[in-house]
Design an enzyme around this catalytic site. Structure first.
Site, PDB file in Angstrom:
ATOM      1  N   GLU A 179     -31.096  17.473  33.511  1.00  0.00           N
ATOM      2  CA  GLU A 179     -31.030  18.933  33.423  1.00  0.00           C
ATOM      3  C   GLU A 179     -29.999  19.451  32.418  1.00  0.00           C
ATOM      4  O   GLU A 179     -29.015  20.101  32.802  1.00  0.00           O
ATOM      5  CB  GLU A 179     -30.745  19.542  34.800  1.00  0.00           C
ATOM      6  N   GLU A 373     -37.060  15.422  40.806  1.00  0.00           N
ATOM      7  CA  GLU A 373     -36.388  16.104  41.917  1.00  0.00           C
ATOM      8  C   GLU A 373     -37.275  17.221  42.424  1.00  0.00           C
ATOM      9  O   GLU A 373     -37.835  17.982  41.633  1.00  0.00           O
ATOM     10  CB  GLU A 373     -35.064  16.776  41.486  1.00  0.00           C
TER      11      GLU A 373
HETATM   12  C1  FCB Z   1     -30.494  20.115  40.654  1.00  0.00           C
HETATM   13  C2  FCB Z   1     -29.489  19.009  40.429  1.00  0.00           C
HETATM   14  C3  FCB Z   1     -29.181  18.205  41.650  1.00  0.00           C
HETATM   15  C4  FCB Z   1     -29.131  19.048  42.896  1.00  0.00           C
HETATM   16  C5  FCB Z   1     -30.331  19.943  43.006  1.00  0.00           C
HETATM   17  C6  FCB Z   1     -30.353  20.801  44.250  1.00  0.00           C
HETATM   18  O1  FCB Z   1     -30.286  21.118  39.726  1.00  0.00           O
HETATM   19  O2  FCB Z   1     -29.948  18.134  39.431  1.00  0.00           O
HETATM   20  O3  FCB Z   1     -28.008  17.487  41.411  1.00  0.00           O
HETATM   21  O4  FCB Z   1     -27.939  19.730  42.946  1.00  0.00           O
HETATM   22  O5  FCB Z   1     -30.415  20.758  41.877  1.00  0.00           O
END
Ligand code: FCB
Length: 467
Positions: A179, A373
């Site tokens: 990210e 994620e």
């Molecule tokens: C993302 C991050 C991760 C976590 C989630 C909820 O932006 O990569 O580390 O904090 O959000």
């Protein structure tokens, strides 16, 4: 489309679905969020050690000093992953464990930890998916300018090679950055993340240097023999509040440029979009983008990681101050969440994940995707019987898996899904107040308890689909 709100619970019971053979089921974590052992075995300080110690920056002054103590409990944690049937585990390497000063001498004891973790995973049949940078920049590098400085990109490529030299014989998948939007804009734009800087010009410099860091590292890894190279982005699924309003459409396009195309385009098309360059030029001169940089960033990748949680809707609103984490967004307003939200106050709208994946597939064809994620924060803890009934998390993940499946039905080449997160952990500025884990962590005893969502996920993995 206007803001359609999809309630996950108000739908008729959906039909069962099956994912293709070989679809990768995983869970994800990140070093600073779980490891603890902040001063052990030669680890140097990171920007998150500094930031979390700065009063008012992190909820209740929480730090990652101990976190989930995963540094010492990694073997038990891997056993837990095996019990869930995970095919892959996405973790990050802490740069300050490997090079405590960011450049120069290598701390072998830091490498030893990831070596032990990798072996433990492989012994249990779990594929390690390594992220090289999940936000814990060595503080020394920040002192020399951090991501606003080109030097950090060059240092990153060297660090990537050091880690690859040690683990490359066993780790198949290499993700450079997690990210970069957050590192650039939350770190140097709004300052709600480390290093806590508020400077729009630096935010854009950081975005470029992160892109460059990815490109330099991807090339170095490829020439060292790495075969499965990746980066994880968190695209903003942004839509105009009123699609019939040209001003709202322009607002969404500007946010899409600053949040998404500034990363996607050089990475996958080898060029920054001209409207994004024009936008940056209104804030700072472009001399930090040098000849050849875009070609470097355009290094081939094998899979693209996508993190997704919530959609955004924007409208043009003359006089609106804009958002510091979208530098130059004055005159644009983000709509507050509508309908069901998670404990982060993030709107739940699974259909927007389908829209996002099909858009990436359309605009940047040819790169396989992976959800690296996705998940939800809810505060549920153990009840009287010791069980953690987190039905809302099950509903969230179930609905987003269906959204993935819908995208695949439309032709998206999606290879896997990683739940965020394996366990409750240090949620950055929110400290330990927000729980994303499918495994509950009691931070006093460090006891882990499978939440109902973990048991449910185990069944999803076992049947390679949803009932
Ligand atoms: C993302 C991050 C991760 C976590 C989630 C909820 O932006 O990569 O580390 O904090 O959000």
């Amino acid at each position: 489309m206007t803001a359609t709100v999809t309630s996950t619970s108000a739908q008729p019971a959906p039909a069962g679905i099956t994912f293709p053979d070989g679809f990768v089921w995983g869970a994800a974590t990140a070093s600073y969020q779980i490891e603890g052992a902040a001063r052990e075995d030669g680890r140097g300080p990171s920007i998150w050690d500094t930031f979390s110690r700065t009063p008012g920056k992190v909820y209740a002054g929480h730090t990652g000093d101990v976190a989930c103590d995963h540094y010492h409990r990694y073997a038990d944690d891997v056993a837990l992953m095996a019990d869930l049937g995970l095919a892959a585990y996405r973790f990050s390497v802490a740069w300050p464990r490997i090079q405590p000063d960011g450049t120069g001498p290598v701390n072998v004891r830091g490498l030893d930890f990831y070596d032990r973790l990798t072996d433990e995973l492989l012994a249990k049949g779990i594929n390690p998916v390594v992220t090289l940078y999940h936000w814990d920049l060595p503080q020394t590098l920040e002192d020399r300018g951090g991501w606003a400085s080109r030097e950090t990109a060059e240092a990153f490529a060297e660090y990537a090679q050091i880690v690859h030299r040690r683990l490359g014989d066993r780790v198949a998948t290499w993700t450079t950055l997690n990210e970069p939007w957050c590192s650039a804009y939350l770190g140097y734009g709004s300052g709600i993340h480390a290093p806590g800087v508020q400077d729009p010009a630096k935010a854009f410099r950081a975005a470029h240097h992160l892109n460059l860091a990815h490109g330099l590292a991807a090339r170095a890894l490829r020439s060292a023999g790495a075969q499965n190279i990746s980066i994880t982005l968190n695209p903003c699924q942004v839509a105009p509040l009123d699609p019939a309003s040209p001003a709202d459409v322009d607002a969404a396009r500007l946010i899409d440029g600053v949040a998404n195309r500034i990363f996607f385009d050089p990475l996958l098309l080898g060029k920054y979009p001209s409207d994004v360059l024009d936008h940056i030029a209104r804030i700072t001169d472009l001399s930090f983008i040098r000849d050849g940089d875009e070609a470097t960033i355009n290094a081939p990748i094998d899979v693209l990681g996508i993190n997704f949680y919530t959609p955004s809707y924007v409208r043009a609103l003359p006089g609106a101050p804009g958002a510091l984490d979208y530098p130059g967004s004055q005159g644009i307003a983000f709509r507050p969440p509508v309908g069901p939200v998670t404990d982060m106050n993030w709107q739940i709208e699974p259909a927007s994940l389908t829209r996002l994946l099909t858009r990436i597939h359309r605009d940047y064809p040819g790169t396989p995707l992976m959800i690296t994620e996705n998940g939800a924060a809810y505060p549920d803890g153990p009840g009287e019987n010791g069980e953690v009934q987190d039905l809302r998390r099950i509903e969230y993940i179930d609905a987003h898996l269906r959204a993935c499946h819908d995208a695949m039905a439309e032709g998206v080449d999606l290879r896997g899904y990683f739940a965020w997160s394996l366990m409750d952990n240090f949620e950055w500025a929110e400290g330990y107040a927000k729980r994303f884990g499918i495994v509950h962590v009691d931070y006093t005893t460090q006891q882990r308890v499978l939440k109902d969502s973990a048991k449910w996920y185990r069944e999803v993995i076992r049947r390679n689909g949803l009932e």
